[in-house]
Design a protein around this motif. Structure first.
Motif, PDB file in Angstrom:
ATOM      1  N   ASN A  94      30.344   2.630   1.337  1.00  0.00           N
ATOM      2  CA  ASN A  94      30.784   3.844   0.818  1.00  0.00           C
ATOM      3  C   ASN A  94      32.232   3.397   0.294  1.00  0.00           C
ATOM      4  O   ASN A  94      33.290   4.430   0.592  1.00  0.00           O
ATOM      5  N   GLY A  95      32.288   2.513  -0.456  1.00  0.00           N
ATOM      6  CA  GLY A  95      33.784   2.216  -1.027  1.00  0.00           C
ATOM      7  C   GLY A  95      35.125   1.698   0.258  1.00  0.00           C
ATOM      8  O   GLY A  95      36.045   1.313  -0.034  1.00  0.00           O
ATOM      9  N   TRP A  96      34.566   1.419   1.402  1.00  0.00           N
ATOM     10  CA  TRP A  96      35.071   0.825   2.299  1.00  0.00           C
ATOM     11  C   TRP A  96      34.595  -0.592   2.603  1.00  0.00           C
ATOM     12  O   TRP A  96      33.696  -0.793   2.792  1.00  0.00           O
ATOM     13  N   THR A  97      35.513  -1.668   2.653  1.00  0.00           N
ATOM     14  CA  THR A  97      35.364  -3.069   3.184  1.00  0.00           C
ATOM     15  C   THR A  97      35.460  -2.906   4.459  1.00  0.00           C
ATOM     16  O   THR A  97      36.455  -2.772   5.231  1.00  0.00           O
ATOM     17  N   VAL A  98      34.400  -3.564   4.918  1.00  0.00           N
ATOM     18  CA  VAL A  98      34.206  -3.417   6.494  1.00  0.00           C
ATOM     19  C   VAL A  98      34.446  -5.193   6.970  1.00  0.00           C
ATOM     20  O   VAL A  98      33.870  -6.119   6.438  1.00  0.00           O
ATOM     21  N   VAL A  99      35.511  -4.942   8.099  1.00  0.00           N
ATOM     22  CA  VAL A  99      35.942  -6.397   8.411  1.00  0.00           C
ATOM     23  C   VAL A  99      35.706  -6.574  10.022  1.00  0.00           C
ATOM     24  O   VAL A  99      36.353  -5.904  10.890  1.00  0.00           O
TER      25      VAL A  99
ATOM     26  N   PHE B 112      44.369 -10.168   6.342  1.00  0.00           N
ATOM     27  CA  PHE B 112      44.767  -9.004   5.748  1.00  0.00           C
ATOM     28  C   PHE B 112      45.473  -9.003   4.614  1.00  0.00           C
ATOM     29  O   PHE B 112      45.100  -8.346   3.569  1.00  0.00           O
ATOM     30  N   ASP B 113      46.401  -9.998   4.374  1.00  0.00           N
ATOM     31  CA  ASP B 113      46.843 -10.262   3.269  1.00  0.00           C
ATOM     32  C   ASP B 113      46.401 -10.684   2.124  1.00  0.00           C
ATOM     33  O   ASP B 113      46.192 -10.404   1.206  1.00  0.00           O
TER      34      ASP B 113
ATOM     35  N   GLY C  35      42.564  -7.022  -3.682  1.00  0.00           N
ATOM     36  CA  GLY C  35      42.194  -5.702  -4.220  1.00  0.00           C
ATOM     37  C   GLY C  35      41.257  -4.734  -3.368  1.00  0.00           C
ATOM     38  O   GLY C  35      40.562  -4.042  -3.838  1.00  0.00           O
ATOM     39  N   ALA C  36      41.323  -5.003  -1.801  1.00  0.00           N
ATOM     40  CA  ALA C  36      40.597  -4.301  -0.979  1.00  0.00           C
ATOM     41  C   ALA C  36      41.462  -3.119  -0.631  1.00  0.00           C
ATOM     42  O   ALA C  36      42.156  -3.473   0.632  1.00  0.00           O
ATOM     43  N   PRO C  37      41.588  -1.992  -1.078  1.00  0.00           N
ATOM     44  CA  PRO C  37      42.723  -1.071  -0.843  1.00  0.00           C
ATOM     45  C   PRO C  37      41.954  -0.195   0.587  1.00  0.00           C
ATOM     46  O   PRO C  37      42.895   0.512   1.143  1.00  0.00           O
ATOM     47  N   ARG C  38      40.779  -0.155   0.703  1.00  0.00           N
ATOM     48  CA  ARG C  38      40.076   0.739   1.765  1.00  0.00           C
ATOM     49  C   ARG C  38      39.491  -0.289   2.827  1.00  0.00           C
ATOM     50  O   ARG C  38      38.435  -0.633   2.538  1.00  0.00           O
ATOM     51  N   LEU C  39      40.009  -0.552   4.043  1.00  0.00           N
ATOM     52  CA  LEU C  39      39.419  -1.251   5.029  1.00  0.00           C
ATOM     53  C   LEU C  39      39.102  -0.619   6.482  1.00  0.00           C
ATOM     54  O   LEU C  39      39.784   0.309   6.753  1.00  0.00           O
TER      55      LEU C  39
END
Length: 107
Positions: free
Chosen positions: A8-13, A31-32, A38-42
């Protein structure tokens, strides 16, 4: 660089092990790379994290600050009770939303 799933537009880490003084430098580098890539939503999945100390919390807060500067956001998900307690008692949960699981964080 490892590819992380997007929900849903979130990058899961997903993280594992201990988020402590030894892990914090690598965590900051990760994270850097994500933010610069370009992953603004984590969503940081803490389900496999057994321990977090102030160094780990600072790395998460620093990542959240960088993401927010770029117009994104960072959420924490799935913390075990011991980790959740540290996040809540430290006051970090007031700055970084803590969700029960990845599905709720990405919803």
């Amino acid at each position: 660089m490892k590819d992380f799933p997007e929900v849903n537009g979130w990058t899961v880490v997903p993280l594992s092990g201990d988020l402590d003084d030894f892990a914090a430098p690598e965590l900051r580098k990760l994270f850097d790379v994500l933010v610069d890539g370009g992953a603004p939503r984590l969503v940081v999945d803490l389900a496999a994290v057994g321990f977090v100390d102030s160094s780990g919390l600072n790395a998460l807060i620093g990542a959240a600050r960088r993401v927010r500067e770029g117009g994104g956001g960072l959420r924490l998900a799935g913390a075990a009770p011991r980790v959740r307690d540290v996040v809540e008692l430290s006051g970090v949960s007031a700055v970084l939303p803590l969700y029960p699981d990845v599905a709720a964080a990405c919803g």
